[in-house]
Motif scaffolding. Structure first.
Motif, PDB file in Angstrom:
ATOM      1  N   TYR A  84       0.702  -1.170   0.116  1.00 24.84           N
ATOM      2  CA  TYR A  84       0.239  -0.135  -0.458  1.00 24.84           C
ATOM      3  C   TYR A  84       1.082   1.180  -0.423  1.00 24.84           C
ATOM      4  CZ  TYR A  84      -4.016   2.700   0.943  1.00 24.84           C
ATOM      5  OH  TYR A  84      -4.767   3.941   0.978  1.00 24.84           O
ATOM      6  N   PHE A  85       0.923   2.315  -0.999  1.00 26.01           N
ATOM      7  CA  PHE A  85       1.749   3.132  -1.552  1.00 26.01           C
ATOM      8  C   PHE A  85       1.264   4.488  -0.324  1.00 26.01           C
ATOM      9  CE2 PHE A  85       2.912   0.539  -4.706  1.00 26.01           C
ATOM     10  CZ  PHE A  85       4.258   0.304  -4.768  1.00 26.01           C
TER      11      PHE A  85
ATOM     12  N   ARG B 191       7.572   0.346   5.504  1.00 27.86           N
ATOM     13  CA  ARG B 191       9.040  -0.694   4.657  1.00 27.86           C
ATOM     14  C   ARG B 191       9.406   0.781   4.678  1.00 27.86           C
ATOM     15  NH1 ARG B 191       9.863  -6.095   3.744  1.00 27.86           N
ATOM     16  NH2 ARG B 191      11.200  -5.572   2.041  1.00 27.86           N
ATOM     17  N   THR B 192       8.451   1.876   4.808  1.00 29.68           N
ATOM     18  CA  THR B 192       9.430   3.416   4.652  1.00 29.68           C
ATOM     19  C   THR B 192      10.104   3.545   2.485  1.00 29.68           C
ATOM     20  OG1 THR B 192      11.887   2.736   4.311  1.00 29.68           O
ATOM     21  CG2 THR B 192      10.733   3.582   6.360  1.00 29.68           C
ATOM     22  N   ASP B 193      10.492   4.444   1.928  1.00 28.76           N
ATOM     23  CA  ASP B 193      11.362   4.483   0.425  1.00 28.76           C
ATOM     24  C   ASP B 193      11.738   3.371   0.561  1.00 28.76           C
ATOM     25  OD1 ASP B 193      12.802   5.739   1.491  1.00 28.76           O
ATOM     26  OD2 ASP B 193      12.339   7.162   0.678  1.00 28.76           O
ATOM     27  N   PHE B 194      12.069   2.097   0.966  1.00 31.17           N
ATOM     28  CA  PHE B 194      13.338   1.604   0.776  1.00 31.17           C
ATOM     29  C   PHE B 194      13.000   0.764  -0.065  1.00 31.17           C
ATOM     30  CE2 PHE B 194      15.055  -2.804   1.122  1.00 31.17           C
ATOM     31  CZ  PHE B 194      16.494  -2.499   1.285  1.00 31.17           C
ATOM     32  N   ASP B 195      11.660  -0.230  -0.692  1.00 27.91           N
ATOM     33  CA  ASP B 195      11.990  -1.008  -2.168  1.00 27.91           C
ATOM     34  C   ASP B 195      12.267  -0.154  -3.092  1.00 27.91           C
ATOM     35  OD1 ASP B 195      11.121  -3.241  -0.107  1.00 27.91           O
ATOM     36  OD2 ASP B 195       8.821  -2.762  -0.031  1.00 27.91           O
TER      37      ASP B 195
ATOM     38  N   TYR C 286       6.618   9.180  -8.326  1.00 28.61           N
ATOM     39  CA  TYR C 286       5.547   9.443  -8.633  1.00 28.61           C
ATOM     40  C   TYR C 286       5.162  11.296  -8.459  1.00 28.61           C
ATOM     41  CZ  TYR C 286       0.557  11.217  -7.337  1.00 28.61           C
ATOM     42  OH  TYR C 286      -0.911  11.997  -7.447  1.00 28.61           O
ATOM     43  N   PHE C 287       4.378  11.475  -9.109  1.00 29.88           N
ATOM     44  CA  PHE C 287       4.706  12.934  -9.712  1.00 29.88           C
ATOM     45  C   PHE C 287       3.462  14.088  -8.692  1.00 29.88           C
ATOM     46  CE2 PHE C 287       3.668  17.074 -11.810  1.00 29.88           C
ATOM     47  CZ  PHE C 287       4.764  18.030 -11.523  1.00 29.88           C
TER      48      PHE C 287
ATOM     49  N   ILE D 268       8.792   9.227  -3.733  1.00 30.63           N
ATOM     50  CA  ILE D 268       9.313   8.145  -4.008  1.00 30.63           C
ATOM     51  C   ILE D 268       7.922   8.319  -2.299  1.00 30.63           C
ATOM     52  CG2 ILE D 268      10.240   5.655  -3.409  1.00 30.63           C
ATOM     53  CD1 ILE D 268      12.402   7.843  -4.401  1.00 30.63           C
ATOM     54  N   PRO D 269       7.081   7.087  -2.500  1.00 22.20           N
ATOM     55  CA  PRO D 269       5.954   6.271  -1.765  1.00 22.20           C
ATOM     56  C   PRO D 269       6.426   5.724  -0.516  1.00 22.20           C
ATOM     57  CG  PRO D 269       5.029   6.746  -4.067  1.00 22.20           C
ATOM     58  CD  PRO D 269       6.621   6.376  -4.005  1.00 22.20           C
ATOM     59  N   TYR D 270       6.112   6.300   0.552  1.00 19.18           N
ATOM     60  CA  TYR D 270       6.179   5.208   1.137  1.00 19.18           C
ATOM     61  C   TYR D 270       5.428   3.847   1.258  1.00 19.18           C
ATOM     62  CZ  TYR D 270       9.127   7.744   4.590  1.00 19.18           C
ATOM     63  OH  TYR D 270      10.226   8.432   4.879  1.00 19.18           O
TER      64      TYR D 270
END
Length: 305
Positions: free
Chosen positions: A18-19, A127-131, A145-146, A155-157
């Protein structure tokens, strides 16, 4: 390797990625009053015993770090309960700093009280923005993501609920398998939620003669348009009830002599063994309402005494 299929070398896994906008991690419009007032067993990282706490308290005390994480914890626990797992056998456990993954802002496990102790059933990690950063780094693809509002790339979490299918099924069996003593015998009843039961309705003619089988098959075929239906005419009706109780069938429909004359039937509830009399034409709607918990069984028809 041990404890039946609790831990196996091969298993099926379900996950949600889930972003969330990194600047809106504390803004969760889906977290409502029912989520905040939800109470459950909680084992914090520095506690030795779990205690009952509300989500609102966990957020106010900064034990759960973000509203989005709280939202997914409640949604996950409520989903497990809706399948038939008993709430009193569940708790959430906070990961300590020593076991927390290096990329995780926080991780909570939903644990179940198994015969061998409290163990993980589902994990929910921020997982924050690591992935996405790692994917971008090694794939060379831009995964930002703009944001139209701020006119910037972000960069989404990721919040990730993760659960093993095999372990979930095993857990469901622990809470739905029952043995009931009747006179000198013990009967097995699998009290599965009707929405996940392999058979949702069994249709049984009282006897095979005098047109009852034909009528029962007609009813079964009509119900098959909407439900998973089993037709069974082998043995006494009592033995057929018992067979369906063992495999978790929530409702049995019996066609008898009155059915041929009045176009009605008996519906039997597996868990309570109560029976009601209903019109055959109303069966699809009644069964649908019962399976979706939109009707109390006693209100489905005229109670048979």
């Amino acid at each position: 390797p041990r404890n039946f299929v609790f831990r196996s070398r091969e298993f099926s896994q379900m996950e949600i990625e889930y972003f969330i906008h990194p600047n809106k991690i504390n803004d969760c419009p889906l977290l409502g009053k029912t989520h905040k007032s939800f109470e459950l067993n909680v084992l914090t990282a520095d506690a030795k015993k779990h205690e009952k706490m509300k989500i609102s308290q966990l957020l106010d005390d900064n034990i759960i770090k973000t509203p989005w994480h709280a939202y997914w914890i409640v949604e996950s626990v409520q989903w497990l309960i809706s399948l038939g797992i008993k709430k009193e056998n569940l708790r959430i456990r906070q990961h300590s700093k020593t076991e927390l993954s290096h990329y995780s802002l926080e991780t909570w496990d939903i644990e179940y009280s198994y015969p061998w102790g409290w163990k993980e059933l589902e994990g929910i990690a921020n997982r924050t923005d690591f992935d996405l950063k790692q994917h971008s780094k090694f794939s060379g693809k831009d995964l930002t993501y703009f944001d139209d509002e701020t006119k910037e790339k972000v960069i989404p979490y990721v919040i990730e609920p993760s659960i093993g299918v095999d372990r979930l099924i095993l857990t469901l069996l622990f809470d739905t398998y029952t043995e009931k003593k009747e006179k000198d015998e013990t009967k097995t009843v699998l009290e599965l939620n009707g929405r996940i039961s392999p058979i949702q309705v069994a249709v049984l003619p009282l006897m095979k003669k005098d047109g009852m089988s034909d009528k029962a098959k007609e009813v079964a075929n009509d119900l098959r348009k909407s439900f998973v239906v089993e037709y069974d005419d082998a043995g006494s009706v009592g033995k057929r009830y018992a067979r369906n109780d063992e495999i978790g069938t929530p409702y049995c429909v019996t066609i008898d002599y009155d059915s041929l004359e009045k176009d009605d039937c008996t519906v039997r509830d597996r868990t309570s063994t109560k029976q009601v009399r209903v019109k055959i034409k109303d069966l699809p709607e009644i069964v649908c309402n019962l399976l979706n918990d939109e009707m109390k069984f006693e209100k489905a028809g005229k109670l048979v005494k």
